[in-house]
Design a protein around this motif. Structure first.
Motif, PDB file in Angstrom:
ATOM      1  N   GLN A  79       0.977  -1.328  -0.050  1.00 27.90           N
ATOM      2  CA  GLN A  79      -0.019   0.114   0.180  1.00 27.90           C
ATOM      3  C   GLN A  79       0.977   1.462  -0.082  1.00 27.90           C
ATOM      4  O   GLN A  79       1.929   1.422   0.910  1.00 27.90           O
ATOM      5  CB  GLN A  79      -0.955  -0.057   1.227  1.00 27.90           C
ATOM      6  CG  GLN A  79      -1.867   1.267   1.273  1.00 27.90           C
ATOM      7  CD  GLN A  79      -2.716   1.108   2.588  1.00 27.90           C
ATOM      8  OE1 GLN A  79      -2.460   0.163   3.313  1.00 27.90           O
ATOM      9  NE2 GLN A  79      -3.540   2.304   2.519  1.00 27.90           N
ATOM     10  N   SER A  84      -3.393   7.662   0.993  1.00 31.84           N
ATOM     11  CA  SER A  84      -4.125   7.991   2.319  1.00 31.84           C
ATOM     12  C   SER A  84      -3.899   9.139   2.954  1.00 31.84           C
ATOM     13  O   SER A  84      -4.542  10.034   3.453  1.00 31.84           O
ATOM     14  CB  SER A  84      -4.008   6.959   3.357  1.00 31.84           C
ATOM     15  OG  SER A  84      -2.640   6.697   3.616  1.00 31.84           O
ATOM     16  N   HIS A  85      -2.452   9.705   2.752  1.00 36.98           N
ATOM     17  CA  HIS A  85      -2.274  11.007   3.372  1.00 36.98           C
ATOM     18  C   HIS A  85      -1.058  11.514   2.560  1.00 36.98           C
ATOM     19  O   HIS A  85      -0.631  10.903   1.569  1.00 36.98           O
ATOM     20  CB  HIS A  85      -1.616  10.901   4.657  1.00 36.98           C
ATOM     21  CG  HIS A  85      -0.516   9.860   4.824  1.00 36.98           C
ATOM     22  ND1 HIS A  85      -0.420   8.671   4.810  1.00 36.98           N
ATOM     23  CD2 HIS A  85       0.732  10.408   4.964  1.00 36.98           C
ATOM     24  CE1 HIS A  85       0.745   8.303   4.802  1.00 36.98           C
ATOM     25  NE2 HIS A  85       1.695   9.396   4.866  1.00 36.98           N
ATOM     26  N   GLN A 145      -5.295   2.599  11.516  1.00 38.25           N
ATOM     27  CA  GLN A 145      -4.620   3.033  10.491  1.00 38.25           C
ATOM     28  C   GLN A 145      -5.149   2.830   8.976  1.00 38.25           C
ATOM     29  O   GLN A 145      -5.297   3.631   8.170  1.00 38.25           O
ATOM     30  CB  GLN A 145      -3.016   2.376  10.405  1.00 38.25           C
ATOM     31  CG  GLN A 145      -2.103   2.866  11.216  1.00 38.25           C
ATOM     32  CD  GLN A 145      -0.886   2.054  11.364  1.00 38.25           C
ATOM     33  OE1 GLN A 145      -0.929   0.715  11.791  1.00 38.25           O
ATOM     34  NE2 GLN A 145       0.301   2.704  11.093  1.00 38.25           N
ATOM     35  N   GLU A 146      -5.748   1.395   8.689  1.00 33.87           N
ATOM     36  CA  GLU A 146      -6.159   1.198   7.715  1.00 33.87           C
ATOM     37  C   GLU A 146      -7.852   1.582   7.370  1.00 33.87           C
ATOM     38  O   GLU A 146      -8.215   1.837   6.209  1.00 33.87           O
ATOM     39  CB  GLU A 146      -6.394  -0.564   7.597  1.00 33.87           C
ATOM     40  CG  GLU A 146      -4.623  -0.874   7.557  1.00 33.87           C
ATOM     41  CD  GLU A 146      -4.844  -2.185   7.567  1.00 33.87           C
ATOM     42  OE1 GLU A 146      -5.784  -3.011   7.482  1.00 33.87           O
ATOM     43  OE2 GLU A 146      -3.526  -2.761   7.713  1.00 33.87           O
ATOM     44  N   ASN A 149      -7.820   5.668   8.340  1.00 36.09           N
ATOM     45  CA  ASN A 149      -6.884   6.569   7.683  1.00 36.09           C
ATOM     46  C   ASN A 149      -5.939   7.502   8.706  1.00 36.09           C
ATOM     47  O   ASN A 149      -5.867   8.753   8.296  1.00 36.09           O
ATOM     48  CB  ASN A 149      -7.329   7.219   6.666  1.00 36.09           C
ATOM     49  CG  ASN A 149      -8.249   6.299   5.542  1.00 36.09           C
ATOM     50  OD1 ASN A 149      -7.437   5.392   5.208  1.00 36.09           O
ATOM     51  ND2 ASN A 149      -9.212   6.832   4.854  1.00 36.09           N
TER      52      ASN A 149
END
Length: 656
Positions: A79, A84-85, A145-146, A149
């Motif tokens: 990933q 995500s960021h 985290q997943e 996010n």
């Protein structure tokens, strides 16, 4: 046909490789489990970052789960952080939204607890429960985290390192959490203080009573803060109900070293006087002189150690004073709980106070112990994770110190660049340097950077495609050119190497920036810090802005660098120089004025090094080819086309 004989050498390289593979396969088969590391000596290796495949294998090992993979049907997806960021920096609006989100969910970040245990449990049962509890903790963080996010710090993922923390907390009576004074909120773990209250009994056994231990927040490197800054932090900690103290291990070590050197010099002077055979009255006078010299030597040695502000101790708020070693020892005794609550099963009371030191890597735990002892007992390193096992050191007859390995606690983070600047992540293992350097550029003003390194940073204006603000690239290029750091090949500035040196100076407080408490502006908080930094490096010699010779066409003199950024109106220093060199506002006719022609009191310079540049005169008149060759230094009688020289040729005879 000669018969082949078998090689009698049984210790070759190939046979050694085969034997090694057989031994490893036998060891894995006997254990019955998959392991990522056969070597047992590396069990305490700190692990803060894992790839997806490594995380999957380690999770399966903790759960003691067997798994099978079908050949040609396995997909491992790495990933990307970009999905995500932002991996570099956040905008001001995004950062405010992220911090608000962190504040609302801070209760969900927990330190892994050791499951309740009793002395009747077997080691196998205890280990099984510890792995199960640690696995549940890992899964909770994975959900943050997943699925939601959140960006977390690269927390410690090795259960063996967390077991060191559990042992230190269960042994200790007073837990001292050490933080860096430049950013106390980053290095403070609030859930650790709650965990200290949850530990039961004198040994941590279930059902023996909780909330008997105490916590203390020790703000190390406090000499990097001014008295005003420490007062602001004291107000914040008092409002939060936190027990705190300001301390400087480096300052204490410098004072101890200065005293030892002064004492050694005084002892040498005394021995010289005794050998000279002085009278008793003269010896007394000499001793008094030695005392005076000792105080002067100590003060001179202390001046060589950098402290942000040499304020008067009498005018400082008592809450904001930096404690000495003796004052810190007395504070440990004052803040410690009553040792009668730690009576063991035999009814005996502990004879010594156990003080546990816990904190992030590179906050100065080992340095604090060395300053308390007065000599080096614990290994110190600037690399995070130097201490591998917890260590017990007897400070005095009544106090024992327990040093815990540095742990990266799980916390919310805005970017990984902030973790690099805080010294949490190793700089030498850094792969992306533009983000951390951009943070340094935002926090340290340009005049402080130029004065510290002696640079002349060339900032691009609007007319040159910039925005008038110093960027990370401007700083790195100027620093690399000044230090002569170039990459192999075309000799371009080595920005990656320059970034590592600048970040190490930032972490080591050569470039000083202190984070303020909440609701305090960063710029106002660091105004006095930047002024002191400028006074320290005043009059420093300027470094060169280019590495080429003065006669080169690309040489740039330091005195002619633009110091102000103007709008894109063609009025900048470079634009004016360009206009002055190549154009003339008032020209007469269509003639070209060049070298040798003075117009309006100014002379144009026209290069004549190449042949085609001599085809016209200074006023634009065409020159005949014959005179052009004369201007180029050639003989006009030379012919344009010459017959080639006659060379010997083969006749071809004999090839028929």
């Amino acid at each position: 046909m000669p018969s082949r004989t078998r090689n009698s050498n049984s210790s070759g390289l190939g046979r050694a490789i085969i034997n090694k593979k057989v031994k490893d396969a036998r060891k894995i088969q006997e254990s019955g489990m998959y392991t990522t590391d056969v070597d047992s000596a590396s069990r305490l290796k700190s692990v803060t970052q894992e790839r997806d495949l490594e995380e999957f294998l380690n999770t399966a090992q903790l759960a003691e789960t067997d798994f099978t993979a079908e050949r040609r049907n396995v997909r491992v997806i790495q990933q990307s952080a970009d999905a995500s960021h932002n991996p570099y920096l956040l905008s001001e609006v995004e950062e405010k939204q992220t911090l608000k989100k962190h504040h609302d969910n801070k209760q969900r970040l927990r330190v892994p607890r050791r499951p309740p245990w009793t002395k009747t449990m077997t080691p196998a049962e205890l280990e099984q429960q510890e792995k199960a509890a640690f696995l549940d903790w890992r899964r909770e963080l994975a959900v943050l985290q997943e699925e939601e996010n959140f960006l977390l710090t690269p927390f410690e993922r090795n259960i063996e390192v967390w077991r060191q923390l559990w042992r230190v907390l269960e042994r200790s009576h007073l837990i001292v959490q050490i933080v860096d004074a430049r950013n106390p909120l980053r290095f403070r773990c609030e859930d650790l203080e709650d965990y200290v209250m949850d530990i039961e009994g004198p040994e941590g056994e279930k059902g023996t009573g909780r909330a008997i231990r105490r916590s203390l927040l020790l703000i190390n490197k406090a000499d990097l803060l001014t008295a005003k800054q420490r007062t602001q932090w004291a107000d914040y900690f008092d409002s939060q109900g936190i027990q705190y103290a300001f301390f400087s291990a480096a300052n204490a070590a410098a004072i101890q070293e200065a005293r030892r050197e002064a004492s050694l010099r005084a002892h040498e002077v005394t021995k010289d006087e005794e050998s000279a055979g002085l009278l008793p009255e003269e010896q007394i006078d000499g001793a008094e002189d030695n005392d005076d010299s000792e105080s002067v030597a100590s003060s001179n040695d202390l001046e060589s150690y950098f402290s942000v502000e040499g304020e008067n101790v009498e005018g400082v708020d008592p809450r904001a004073r930096v404690l000495s070693v003796l004052q810190l020892e007395d504070l440990f005794v004052q803040k410690a709980p009553d040792l009668t609550a730690f009576v063991d099963a035999s009814g005996s009371r502990p004879s010594k106070l156990m003080v546990g030191l816990v904190g992030y890597p590179n906050v100065g735990k080992s340095s604090t112990i060395n300053s308390l002892l007065g000599e080096k007992k614990v290994s110190v390193s600037s690399t995070p994770g130097k201490t591998k096992h917890f260590q017990t050191i007897h400070l005095s007859d009544s106090i024992v110190l327990c040093d815990c390995p540095g742990l990266v606690f799980p916390q919310f983070a805005t970017t990984k660049a902030a973790l690099v600047c805080d010294g949490v992540l190793p700089i030498d293992q850094m792969k992306e340097y533009t983000g951390p350097i951009s943070l340094v550029v935002q926090r340290i003003p340009q005049n402080v950077l130029e004065a510290t390194y002696g640079l002349s940073i060339n900032v691009k204006g609007v007319e040159e495609g910039g925005n008038g603000q110093m960027s990370a690239e401007n700083l790195l290029v100027a620093y690399a050119i000044a230090r002569g750091y170039t990459r192999s090949g075309q000799g371009n500035p080595d920005e990656a190497r320059a970034a590592r040196y600048i970040l190490k100076d930032y972490v080591n407080a050569k470039l000083l920036f202190c984070h303020p408490p909440t609701e305090v502006d960063e710029k106002d908080f660091n105004v006095q810090t930047h002024e002191i930094s400028l006074r320290r490096v005043a009059g420093k010699k300027r470094a060169p802005v280019t590495r080429v010779g003065k006669d080169a066409d690309t040489f740039i003199a330091s005195a002619f660098l633009p110091r102000s950024i103007l709008p894109a109106l063609g009025q900048g220093p470079k634009s004016r120089a360009l206009d002055q060199e190549f154009f003339e506002k008032s020209s007469v006719g269509s003639a070209v004025y060049a070298k040798g022609v003075v117009h309006g009191g100014k002379e144009f310079l026209r290069p004549i090094a190449l042949p085609h540049q001599n085809s016209v005169t200074d006023n634009g008149t065409a020159i005949q080819p014959k005179y052009t060759r004369m201007a180029n230094g050639r003989d006009p009688s030379d012919k344009k086309h010459k017959k080639p020289k006659r060379v010997k040729q083969r006749s071809g005879g004999g090839y028929d």
